[in-house]
Design a protein around this motif. Structure first.
Motif, PDB file in Angstrom:
ATOM      1  N   ARG A 206      38.806  30.781  47.751  1.00  0.00           N
ATOM      2  CA  ARG A 206      38.815  31.854  48.103  1.00  0.00           C
ATOM      3  C   ARG A 206      39.783  32.807  47.362  1.00  0.00           C
ATOM      4  O   ARG A 206      40.141  34.170  47.695  1.00  0.00           O
ATOM      5  N   GLU A 209      38.448  35.944  45.710  1.00  0.00           N
ATOM      6  CA  GLU A 209      38.428  36.986  46.549  1.00  0.00           C
ATOM      7  C   GLU A 209      39.628  37.718  46.645  1.00  0.00           C
ATOM      8  O   GLU A 209      39.841  39.128  46.536  1.00  0.00           O
ATOM      9  N   LYS A 212      40.312  39.666  43.475  1.00  0.00           N
ATOM     10  CA  LYS A 212      39.330  40.828  43.245  1.00  0.00           C
ATOM     11  C   LYS A 212      39.879  42.059  44.219  1.00  0.00           C
ATOM     12  O   LYS A 212      39.836  43.313  43.917  1.00  0.00           O
ATOM     13  N   GLU A 213      40.184  41.664  45.506  1.00  0.00           N
ATOM     14  CA  GLU A 213      40.670  42.574  46.256  1.00  0.00           C
ATOM     15  C   GLU A 213      41.800  43.525  45.869  1.00  0.00           C
ATOM     16  O   GLU A 213      41.983  44.759  45.923  1.00  0.00           O
ATOM     17  N   GLN A 286      45.705  31.736  50.367  1.00  0.00           N
ATOM     18  CA  GLN A 286      44.765  32.308  49.479  1.00  0.00           C
ATOM     19  C   GLN A 286      45.624  33.129  48.344  1.00  0.00           C
ATOM     20  O   GLN A 286      45.546  32.821  47.033  1.00  0.00           O
TER      21      GLN A 286
END
Length: 397
Positions: A206, A209, A212-213, A286
């Protein structure tokens, strides 16, 4: 075998950290993983009074007797042994493991624990013995100057008098063990490293993710995650402006955001750094896993929490010199470690970061080796078995 862990609850400021993040609780989790029955006696944490178990481990709390600091002194120094005695009797405890920490409030109360009739293991987490190695950086952990009477004589005498009452002393650092062996019988010193939950801290799928955020999909990320603002501030003042290359800094974590942003502006690094703020516990792995390079400043520490987390996530590490960190990750194999513990003028550290920014193949090699080393020597399962051997020895004496 039923073991009582007397441990402080990991906090950053007044914020209590949860499992996975809470480094001080990890030995108990390791023992549970090895099949032992475990009870934790820990601090009173406001807002978590109703919690009776965590990760399948029963929790007992030290009561809130008075506001800080009087309450801390009463609970940890005056009444600790009476609280432990009650829990030992009610929970039918066989062995006591007690955290022996860096502040006198965390160890004065241990003076009577050996009288409870149970084997007593003290987990030694004390920066004192590193001061001769890193005198400048030790000031980060104590506002007392190096060489004063209190730190050099009185406290050492008090500390050793308490340690000598234990059945065994667990030392999480081989370097620390060598220092302690000068003052203690070696046969009572046992090396057991601090464990890490390798499933929680792992190369996360993840991580994309998270990138990207934060709008960082294509960036090379150099990350520092921890709660010591002063360490990060020293890095930003003395080293960060000198590091060149196409990358961005990522500073997730419980830093004081406004002072950090002010310092980034002052050092001209505002556009080169991303400060996402405090992350939920499950998002910390993460953030680390999304990184390309991780920075470690655990100089003077005895429990190398961040180094373990970085390595468990399979990330290459650039570290200031610390004999303990060099035990966990070796220079040239899992990390690049400068020969100096100082921030000021450390061109070697600067060169190592720049080298990893440019060399993706080296980053991947160091990161894979780091993950493998943690799985082999620092996982909950591995360390849990080391505790089992220690406790069986305690009961056999």
């Amino acid at each position: 075998m039923r073991v009582l862990f007397v441990l402080p609850w990991s906090k950053v400021g007044k914020t209590a950290l949860l499992p996975g993040i809470a480094g001080t609780l990890r030995p108990a989790f390791a023992c549970k993983e090895a099949g032992m029955e475990v009870v934790i006696l820990s601090d009173y944490v406001k807002g978590m009074e109703g919690e009776e178990s965590m990760n399948g481990i029963k929790l007992r709390r030290l009561p809130s007797l008075a506001p800080y600091p009087l309450g801390e002194f009463l609970r940890r120094s005056i009444f600790l042994s009476s609280f432990v005695k009650r829990v030992v009797e009610e929970e039918e405890i066989d062995i006591i493991l007690c955290f022996f920490g860096t502040h006198h409030l965390t160890y004065l109360g241990m003076r009577n624990l050996h009288r409870l009739g149970k084997p007593l293991v003290l987990l030694f987490d004390y920066c004192f013995y590193y001061r001769r190695e890193v005198p400048e950086n030790f000031s980060l952990y104590s506002n007392l100057p190096v060489g004063v009477f209190y730190k050099d004589r009185f406290e050492k005498h008090l500390m050793l008098s308490l340690l000598k009452r234990a059945t065994y002393i667990q030392v999480p650092s081989k370097t620390m063990l060598e220092y302690l062996a000068k003052d203690m019988p070696r046969e009572r010193l046992v090396y057991i490293p601090y464990p890490i939950d390798t499933e929680f801290f792992s190369p996360s799928k993840r991580s994309k993710e998270f990138r990207k955020e934060c709008g960082l999909e294509e960036e090379t990320l150099v990350t520092y995650h921890y709660g010591h603002d002063e360490l990060l501030h020293r890095f930003l003042v003395h080293l960060a402006p000198r590091i060149k290359g196409d990358f961005k800094y990522l500073f997730p974590g419980p830093f004081r955001r406004e002072p950090l942003l002010h310092l980034l502006r002052k050092t001209g690094l505002e556009k080169k750094a991303v400060v996402p703020g405090v992350l939920d516990p499950e998002r910390v792995p993460q953030a680390i896993a999304s990184s390309d390079i991780c920075l470690s400043f655990e100089v003077g520490a005895t429990i190398f929490t961040k180094t373990l987390e970085y390595a468990s996530c399979g990330k290459p590490i650039v570290s200031l010199y610390s004999p303990g960190v060099a035990e966990v990750v070796r220079h040239g194999k899992e990390a690049l470690i400068s020969s100096s513990p100082e921030f000021r003028g450390n061109q070697e550290f600067v060169n190592y970061v720049e080298e990893l920014v440019e060399n993706r193949e080296l980053r991947e090699r160091l990161g894979k080796s780091a993950r493998r080393r943690i799985l082999e020597g620092y996982s909950l399962e591995t360390v849990g078995e080391m505790y089992r051997e220690l406790f069986e020895s305690c009961l056999g004496r």
